[in-house]
Design an enzyme around this catalytic site. Structure first.
Site, PDB file in Angstrom:
ATOM      1  CB  CYS A   1      25.740  13.932  39.328  1.00 50.81           C
ATOM      2  SG  CYS A   1      27.470  14.427  39.116  1.00 50.81           S
TER       3      CYS A   1
ATOM      4  NE  ARG B   1      32.740  12.860  38.676  1.00 53.19           N
ATOM      5  CZ  ARG B   1      34.063  12.900  38.603  1.00 53.19           C
ATOM      6  NH1 ARG B   1      34.753  11.792  38.513  1.00 53.19           N
ATOM      7  NH2 ARG B   1      34.694  14.064  38.628  1.00 53.19           N
ATOM      8  CG  LEU B   2      28.050  15.036  32.947  1.00 56.80           C
ATOM      9  CD1 LEU B   2      28.310  14.090  31.782  1.00 56.80           C
ATOM     10  CD2 LEU B   2      26.990  16.066  32.581  1.00 56.80           C
ATOM     11  CB  ALA B   3      33.515  13.163  34.848  1.00 50.53           C
TER      12      ALA B   3
ATOM     13  CB  VAL C   1      35.509  20.126  37.543  1.00 50.42           C
ATOM     14  CG1 VAL C   1      36.761  20.579  38.271  1.00 50.42           C
ATOM     15  CG2 VAL C   1      34.922  21.280  36.738  1.00 50.42           C
TER      16      VAL C   1
ATOM     17  CG  ASN D   1      22.486  17.324  40.097  1.00 49.02           C
ATOM     18  OD1 ASN D   1      23.246  17.525  39.162  1.00 49.02           O
ATOM     19  ND2 ASN D   1      21.181  17.555  40.026  1.00 49.02           N
ATOM     20  N   GLY D   2      25.545  19.115  40.662  1.00 49.67           N
ATOM     21  CA  GLY D   2      25.679  20.539  40.414  1.00 49.67           C
ATOM     22  C   GLY D   2      27.094  20.973  40.127  1.00 49.67           C
TER      23      GLY D   2
ATOM     24  CG  ASP E   1      32.409  20.949  41.993  1.00 48.12           C
ATOM     25  OD1 ASP E   1      32.749  19.788  41.724  1.00 48.12           O
ATOM     26  OD2 ASP E   1      31.395  21.486  41.496  1.00 48.12           O
TER      27      ASP E   1
ATOM     28  CB  SER F   1      21.348  28.157  28.171  1.00 46.42           C
ATOM     29  OG  SER F   1      20.116  28.426  27.550  1.00 46.42           O
TER      30      SER F   1
END
Length: 611
Positions: free
Chosen positions: A2, A50-52, A54, A73-74, A98, A376
């Site tokens: 995020c 937000r990047l969803a 979980v 963020n994480g 989380d 990565s």
């Protein structure tokens, strides 16, 4: 993954600064394309994108629990373990994110929760009852957190761009490049000091640090650092231990509610991760997708050398066939690579690794079309002794940053206004401060002490340049990149490995090769290290020179007064003239020219003032 931003003050109505916070939030949309939220009261405003990944339906932020409000963020990789411990203490949960676990961990344990967290993160918690803000960054520095504090307010965000967006509401945030910032940019770049945000009064929370802000002021402390401990395992036990902690890290980081893939170059590190991930996927009846990057006509123009001995493509195909992955190659246009130099720089927030950045920027764009999470192989070289400077005795004991051994090339291309007085002396002082206080065991040999210093330099400096690159280039497209080799257990094991074990059988990363040779092809297991691939196509250099010449011919270019025009013109004519790389192994003549192009674009975009 995020983006976060916030503004805290005890001498102004922060609610009146909501436009500033929303402007900061706007810069983070690419990092968090799936939603956003804002929390605001008189003393504090928090924003989140937000990047969803979980708990898609849950986990929205800002998230509150009583007087506590979190933005985060994480990713926590031990969420289930921490949730179970909290449940045993009477906590209930509404979802499986989380985020909720992190918030309740802080409510339960305060700053001590950091000792329980395994993952990559930058988060902030506002306690409205006490009027305090707490923020922290993960141990490896995978996730960034920049801040500004002037005695009246604390402003923070996930990127330098997010801070700069608040400048119209806070004059101190106006991007200004002072003498110290210029030294960092021109003598350390594309790296920087671990606590710096390049611009005047812009700071970055260091890996393993946390801060508290209250009416009493700002307090920053380190909660984790590299600590020396005896290594008491034998050869085979050490091999088994490295195998176990790596397998555990990969397994934890495969958790995702959205599509996940691996980056597979055909090098040792990415091949290990992909092989382990593919094994877990096969056990679940799934096929892993792997990705590699190449350039148009790369085979035609490829030049083997000491730093780049071989092409990646044949080795990536070998590994894909061995592990049964669905392998996909992104082939980048050489002109597109040049055209992406400035956009990728604006995402990083300062001039970075030139085409090494823009390549990853375009690569991640293509991966994101079908995947939201990737694994990565960054960090293994820093931790396990993969770089030439670990092995070349004439470099190992030099008292300097091994990837920037002199200032000669930079002084030749830049003006005194750029590098300042006595640049070599400044660089030497910066280096000495970087190794000061390195934790060692009593009575260690000079070689063992030097290896710890080199580890620290690589972990706290060089690795950070690569991690900031990976975070910025991937999050520009809303792609979460995880780096299992930065796992805490691997780091602590690696810091305390005797060199004769780490370089087992006299090979760079010999221990890693031996630990995983059974899951790799022989060619890959014992292949000489080859760094991130770059293009040698003349179309790339031609386009870079064309774009740079346009900037140099513009009287309004900020490059004037900073670069030696005659020296740059000579480099454009003979790009192989440099006696040594600008930085590390990859930044040679074409990359230096590209770096100057990105410098111009960055200074223009940020309207940076030289002071």
């Amino acid at each position: 993954m995020c983006g976060i931003a916030g503004w805290v003050s005890y001498c102004e109505d922060v609610g009146g600064k909501i436009d500033a916070v929303r402007a900061m939030q706007e810069t983070l949309i690419a990092r968090g394309p799936d939603g956003g939220g804002v929390y605001v009261e008189q003393r504090c405003a928090l924003a989140h994108r937000r990047l969803a990944v979980v708990d898609i339906l849950g986990g929205a932020q800002p998230m509150s629990e009583g007087a506590y409000t979190l933005i985060y963020n994480g990713e926590l990789y031990n969420t289930d373990d921490v949730r179970s411990e909290l449940a045993s203490l009477g906590w209930g949960f509404h979802g499986h994110s989380d985020t909720e676990v992190l918030l309740k961990s802080y409510v339960q344990w305060g700053a001590d929760c950091l000792a329980k967290l395994r993952g990559i993160f930058a988060f902030a918690v506002w306690n409205s009852a006490e009027g305090t803000l707490f923020a922290a960054r993960d141990r490896a520095g995978v996730k960034p957190l920049f801040y500004y504090e002037d005695g009246r307010r604390l402003v923070f965000g996930s990127t330098i761009r997010s801070l700069a967006a608040a400048a119209p509401w806070c004059g101190g945030l106006r991007p200004r490049l002072d003498a110290e910032g210029r030294r960092e940019l021109f003598l350390l770049g594309p790296g920087k000091k671990p606590d710096s945000g390049i611009f005047k009064n812009y700071r970055e929370l260091r890996p393993g640090e946390c801060l508290t802000y209250s009416e009493r002021g700002l307090s920053v402390r380190r909660y984790w650092s590299l600590t020396a401990a005896p290594h008491e395992l034998g050869r085979q036990e050490t091999i088994d231990r490295l195998r176990a902690v790596t397998e555990s890290a990969v397994k934890r980081q495969l958790v995702s509610d959205v599509p996940l893939c691996c980056m597979l170059s055909g090098g040792l590190d990415s091949s290990i991760l992909s092989a382990l991930a593919a094994k877990h996927y096969r056990a679940e009846g799934r096929q892993l997708t792997t990705w590699s990057v190449d350039y148009t006509d790369n085979s035609r123009y490829f030049r083997s050398g000491a730093f780049v001995p071989s092409e990646d493509a044949p080795y990536a195909r070998q590994m894909s066939q061995l592990i049964g992955s669905d392998h996909r190659t992104v082939t980048l246009s050489n002109t597109a690579l040049a055209d992406a130099l400035v956009p990728s720089t604006l995402e990083r927030g300062w001039p970075g690794m030139a085409d090494v950045d823009s390549s990853l920027y375009l690569f991640c764009r293509e991966i994101r079309r079908g995947f939201t999470v990737g694994l990565s192989g960054e960090c293994a070289d820093e931790l396990m002794g993969g770089y030439p400077w670990y092995h070349r005795s004439e470099i190992l004991f030099e008292q300097c940053f091994p990837w920037s051994r002199t200032t000669d090339v930079r002084e030749a291309l830049l003006t005194p206004e750029a590098v300042g007085e006595n640049p070599a002396e400044w660089l030497r002082g910066t280096y000495e401060a970087a190794i000061e206080g390195t934790d060692c065991l009593p009575n260690e040999s000079a070689h063992a002490v030097r290896m710890r210093q080199m580890f620290r330099l690589n972990y706290e400096w060089f690795m950070q340049t690569l991690l900031s690159r990976k975070d910025a280039m991937s999050m520009a497209w809303g792609l979460e990149m995880r780096v299992p080799f930065a796992d805490e257990e691997i780091v602590e094991l690696a810091y305390n490995l005797p060199w004769e074990l780490k370089s087992l059988d006299g090979r760079e990363k010999g221990l890693m090769r031996k630990a995983f040779e059974d899951i790799l092809t022989p060619d890959v297991a014992w292949r000489k290290k080859s760094p991130y691939p770059k293009t040698y196509h003349p179309d790339y250099l031609r386009r870079v020179n064309e774009l740079l010449l346009e900037r140099l011919n513009d009287r309004g270019s900020p490059l004037h007064g900073l670069v030696n025009g005659a020296a740059v013109a000579e480099l454009m004519r003979t790009p192989d003239i440099l006696p040594e790389p600008w930085y590390g192994q990859l930044m040679r003549g074409p990359q230096v020219l590209a770096w100057l192009l990105t410098l111009d674009g960055w200074l223009r975009e940020y309207k940076a003032e030289l002071v």
